[in-house]
Design an enzyme around this catalytic site. Structure first.
Site, PDB file in Angstrom:
ATOM      1  N   LYS A  59      -7.251 -50.181   2.917  1.00  0.00           N
ATOM      2  CA  LYS A  59      -6.170 -49.268   2.538  1.00  0.00           C
ATOM      3  C   LYS A  59      -6.723 -47.870   2.268  1.00  0.00           C
ATOM      4  CE  LYS A  59      -3.239 -52.693   0.205  1.00  0.00           C
ATOM      5  NZ  LYS A  59      -2.044 -52.558   1.044  1.00  0.00           N
ATOM      6  N   ARG A 110       0.886 -63.143   3.275  1.00  0.00           N
ATOM      7  CA  ARG A 110       1.549 -64.190   4.073  1.00  0.00           C
ATOM      8  C   ARG A 110       0.567 -65.298   4.444  1.00  0.00           C
ATOM      9  NH1 ARG A 110       3.284 -59.705   8.353  1.00  0.00           N
ATOM     10  NH2 ARG A 110       3.253 -58.577   6.375  1.00  0.00           N
TER      11      ARG A 110
HETATM   12  N1  BES Z   1       0.176 -56.038  -1.219  1.00  0.00           N
HETATM   13  C1  BES Z   1       0.621 -55.361  -0.071  1.00  0.00           C
HETATM   14  C2  BES Z   1       2.094 -54.930  -0.167  1.00  0.00           C
HETATM   15  C3  BES Z   1       2.434 -53.931  -1.234  1.00  0.00           C
HETATM   16  C4  BES Z   1       2.509 -52.591  -0.938  1.00  0.00           C
HETATM   17  C5  BES Z   1       2.751 -54.339  -2.498  1.00  0.00           C
HETATM   18  C6  BES Z   1       2.854 -51.678  -1.909  1.00  0.00           C
HETATM   19  C7  BES Z   1       3.102 -53.437  -3.475  1.00  0.00           C
HETATM   20  C8  BES Z   1       3.170 -52.099  -3.185  1.00  0.00           C
HETATM   21  C9  BES Z   1       0.480 -56.253   1.160  1.00  0.00           C
HETATM   22  O1  BES Z   1      -0.573 -57.141   1.131  1.00  0.00           O
HETATM   23  C10 BES Z   1       0.264 -55.356   2.324  1.00  0.00           C
HETATM   24  O2  BES Z   1      -0.758 -54.725   2.365  1.00  0.00           O
HETATM   25  N2  BES Z   1       1.213 -55.319   3.234  1.00  0.00           N
HETATM   26  C11 BES Z   1       1.132 -54.517   4.389  1.00  0.00           C
HETATM   27  C12 BES Z   1       1.488 -55.397   5.560  1.00  0.00           C
HETATM   28  C13 BES Z   1       1.194 -54.790   6.893  1.00  0.00           C
HETATM   29  C14 BES Z   1      -0.308 -54.638   7.083  1.00  0.00           C
HETATM   30  C15 BES Z   1       1.777 -55.684   7.965  1.00  0.00           C
HETATM   31  C16 BES Z   1       2.127 -53.378   4.239  1.00  0.00           C
HETATM   32  O3  BES Z   1       3.191 -53.574   3.696  1.00  0.00           O
HETATM   33  O4  BES Z   1       1.787 -52.272   4.667  1.00  0.00           O
HETATM   34 MN    MN Z   2      -2.391 -56.266   1.853  1.00  0.00          MN
END
Ligand code: BES
Ligand code: MN
Ligand code: ZN
Length: 496
Positions: free
Chosen positions: A274, A348
Site C-alpha cells: 500500500k 477474502r
Molecule cells: N483492508 C483493506 C480494505 C480497507 C481499505 C479497509 C480501507 C479499511 C479502509 C483490504 O484488504 C484491501 O486492501 N482491499 C483492496 C482490495 C483490492 C486490492 C482488490 C482495496 O479495497 O483496495
Molecule cells: Mn489488503
C-alpha cells in the site's frame, strides 16, 4: 469494564445527588416527577426557556446552579426531541450518549436522571444507559504525559419507576455495550502489541464466562489444507491463528448460527504494498474479528438462549522474502485454486478458508461474516452504512432490521453470477481481484464460492469499523461496529 461511568437504578430520585436531571419539551417537564421538582423551584419555565433559547430539541439544555427549593447543586433540563421522534432503541441510546456528554462537560460527577414520561419502556431506559456507557468510553491508556490524563467517574442514578422491571433489560443492554467496548479496545490497540497470538489469547479469556475456545496453530491449519489463510500469513514473523469459539446456550438439537471475522492485525498490502498515506489505519484491519470477540462476550454474559459459533481468521499481511506474491497459485481448503493478482486482496483469502471450515465442521443454520474488506464499500456507502451481501435475502432483511434498532445500519448490495466473469482466471479456478468498479460486490462474490449452500451473509465494515466521525454514542477511533448488530440479530431471530 466501563471506567468513567457507573449506573444504578432507583425508584425515586435520590435526594442527595449533586445534580437532578429531567427531560422537557418546549412547554415544560415531560413527566410528573420532573414537573413536581420544577414546581418546587418556583421558576417560570416559559420565561427561562425563552431566555435560554430552549425549545426542547435534542442537545438543548437548561442548567441552573443552586436552585431555590431543592437540595441539589444543579438542576439540569434536557431537550427530549420533537414529538413523534424515533422511539427506537438507537434513538434512546443517542439520548443517553448526549446525556453523558452534557453532564461530563458540565463537570457533574454525581447525577440522578428522572425518566418518568408516560409510556417509556424498560428497553428504552436500558438503551439510554447503554448509550451513556458507550459515550463514556476513552482509549487513553498509552498517554503517560503528565502522569496520564486523569478523568473522574460519573455516577448516574436512573430513576425510572420500579427497578425490578428495568434491571433485567439493563443487564442485557450493558452486556452488549461492554462487548462493544471490548471490540473498540482491540481495534484501537496498535499492531506491535496485538498480533494473531495476542488476539487469540483475548478470545481464550472468554472461557471464564463459559465460552469454549480452541486455537488452531499453523501446523493444524496445514493439515486441514488452509492454503489461502496460510499464504496471507507467510510474510509475517508472527504466524496466523484460527480461533473457534462456541457458546452453547440453546437447545441441544438447535443448529448453530455462526459468525466469522476477518482478523488481519496489520495490512501492509504485502508485496502489492500500500501507499504510505494513512497506512497506520491498517492496524484496524482486524475490526471484524474484534466484533466477533465482542459479540461472543455479549451473548455469553447475557446467557443468550442460542448456540453460536465465533470464528476468527487471524494473520498479518507483510512483505518479506517468504511472502506470497502476485501470480502465485494457491489451493484453498475447499480445493478451489486461486490465482493471486494482488496480495492486498488478502481478506477474502483468509475468509475463504474460515468460511469453508465453518461450514464443513458446524453445518450452521446461518453463517455471517464481518470484515473490513474493501475500500470500494467506503466509496459506495461512506461511514454511515455497512454493506451487506447475501445468498439468502431474508438474512439481509434480518440484519437490516437489527441495524435500524441498534443504529449499526447496513445496506443490501448485490452479488450474483454476473460478477463471476470478473474473477475468472487464466491459470486457476478463480482469481482474487476483479476490476476497480463494483469492488465490494466482486469481493463478496468471491466469498460466495466458499460457503456452499449454507445461508450466508457478508457485512463489509471498511467504512464503519474505524475512523468514522464522532457520534452521540462514540468518540473513539475504533467503533466496535457489529457487536450490537449481531447481538440484536441473534436476539430477534435465533433465541428462544
Ligand atoms: N483492508 C483493506 C480494505 C480497507 C481499505 C479497509 C480501507 C479499511 C479502509 C483490504 O484488504 C484491501 O486492501 N482491499 C483492496 C482490495 C483490492 C486490492 C482488490 C482495496 O479495497 O483496495
Ligand atoms: Mn489488503
Ligand atoms: Zn485488509
Amino acid at each position: 469494564m466501563p471506567e468513567f461511568l457507573s449506573i444504578s437504578l432507583s425508584e425515586q430520585p435520590p435526594q442527595t445527588a449533586q445534580a437532578l436531571v429531567f427531560y422537557a419539551d418546549e412547554s415544560g417537564p415531560l413527566g410528573p416527577v420532573g414537573g413536581a421538582i420544577w414546581a418546587r423551584t418556583g421558576l417560570d419555565f416559559a420565561r427561562i426557556a425563552k431566555a435560554t433559547g430552549f425549545s426542547g430539541r435534542p442537545g438543548h439544555m437548561i442548567d441552573i446552579a443552586a436552585p431555590a427549593g431543592l437540595d441539589c447543586e444543579r438542576l439540569v433540563v434536557l431537550g427530549r426531541g420533537e414529538d413523534g421522534q424515533a422511539q427506537t432503541e438507537a434513538a434512546w441510546a443517542d439520548r443517553g450518549g448526549s446525556l453523558f456528554a452534557k453532564l461530563d462537560g458540565a463537570r457533574i460527577r454525581d447525577a440522578a436522571v428522572i425518566l418518568d414520561e408516560p409510556g417509556i419502556a424498560p428497553r428504552q431506559v436500558a438503551a439510554l444507559a447503554a448509550g451513556a456507557t458507550l459515550r463514556s468510553y476513552r482509549f487513553d491508556k498509552y498517554i503517560k504525559r503528565g502522569n496520564g490524563r486523569v478523568h473522574d467517574r460519573l455516577s448516574l442514578t436512573i430513576a425510572a419507576g420500579a427497578p425490578k422491571d428495568i434491571g433485567a433489560e439493563l443487564d442485557q443492554a450493558l452486556a452488549v455495550a461492554t462487548g462493544t467496548i471490548l471490540a473498540r479496545d482491540l481495534v484501537n490497540e496498535p499492531a506491535n502489541l496485538l498480533g494473531p497470538e495476542e488476539m487469540a489469547q483475548v478470545a481464550q479469556g472468554l472461557s471464564e464466562i463459559g465460552v469454549s475456545v480452541e486455537v488452531l496453530t499453523e501446523k493444524e491449519m496445514q493439515k486441514l489444507g488452509m492454503g489461502a489463510l496460510l499464504a496471507v500469513g507467510r510474510g509475517s514473523v508472527r504466524p496466523p491463528r484460527l480461533v473457534v469459539m462456541q457458546w452453547n446456550g440453546g437447545k441441544k438439537q438447535q443448529d448453530p448460527v455462526a459468525f466469522v471475522g476477518k482478523g488481519i492485525v496489520f495490512d501492509t498490502g504485502g508485496i502489492s504494498i500500500k501507499g504510505a498515506a494513512s497506512m497506520e489505519n491498517m492496524k484496524g484491519d482486524m475490526a471484524g474479528a474484534a466484533a466477533i470477540i465482542g459479540v461472543m462476550q455479549a451473548l455469553a454474559s447475557r446467557k443468550a438462549k442460542v448456540n453460536a459459533i465465533g470464528i476468527l481468521a487471524l494473520a498479518e499481511n507483510m512483505p518479506d522474502g517468504n511472502a506470497f506474491r502476485p501470480g502465485d497459485i494457491i489451493t484453498a481448503m475447499s480445493g478451489e485454486t486461486i490465482e493471486i493478482i494482488s496480495t492486498d486482496a488478502e481478506g477474502r483469502l483468509v475468509l475463504a478458508d474460515a468460511l469453508w471450515y465453518c461450514r464443513e465442521r458446524f453445518k450452521p443454520q446461518a453463517m455471517v461474516d464481518i470484515a473490513t474488506l474493501t475500500g470500494a464499500i467506503l466509496v459506495a456507502l461512506g461511514n454511515d452504512y455497512a454493506g451487506v451481501f447475501t445468498n439468502t435475502d431474508s438474512l439481509a432483511a434480518g440484519l437490516q432490521q437489527a441495524g435500524l434498532a441498534t443504529g449499526e445500519k447496513v445496506w443490501h448490495l448485490p452479488i450474483g453470477h454476473a460478477y463471476d466473469k470478473l474473477i475468472e482466471s487464466r491459470f486457476a479456478d478463480i482469481k482474487n481481484q476483479g476490476g476497480r468498479n463494483g469492488g465490494a460486490s466482486i469481493a463478496a462474490q468471491f466469498l460466495s464460492h466458499f460457503v456452499g449452500d449454507v445461508p450466508w451473509a457478508h457485512v463489509d465494515i471498511a467504512g464503519t469499523g474505524f475512523g468514522v466521525p464522532s457520534s452521540e454514542t462514540n468518540s473513539s477511533w475504533g467503533t466496535g461496529f457489529g457487536v450490537a448488530l449481531f447481538d440484536r440479530f441473534v436476539r430477534d431471530n435465533y433465541e428462544g
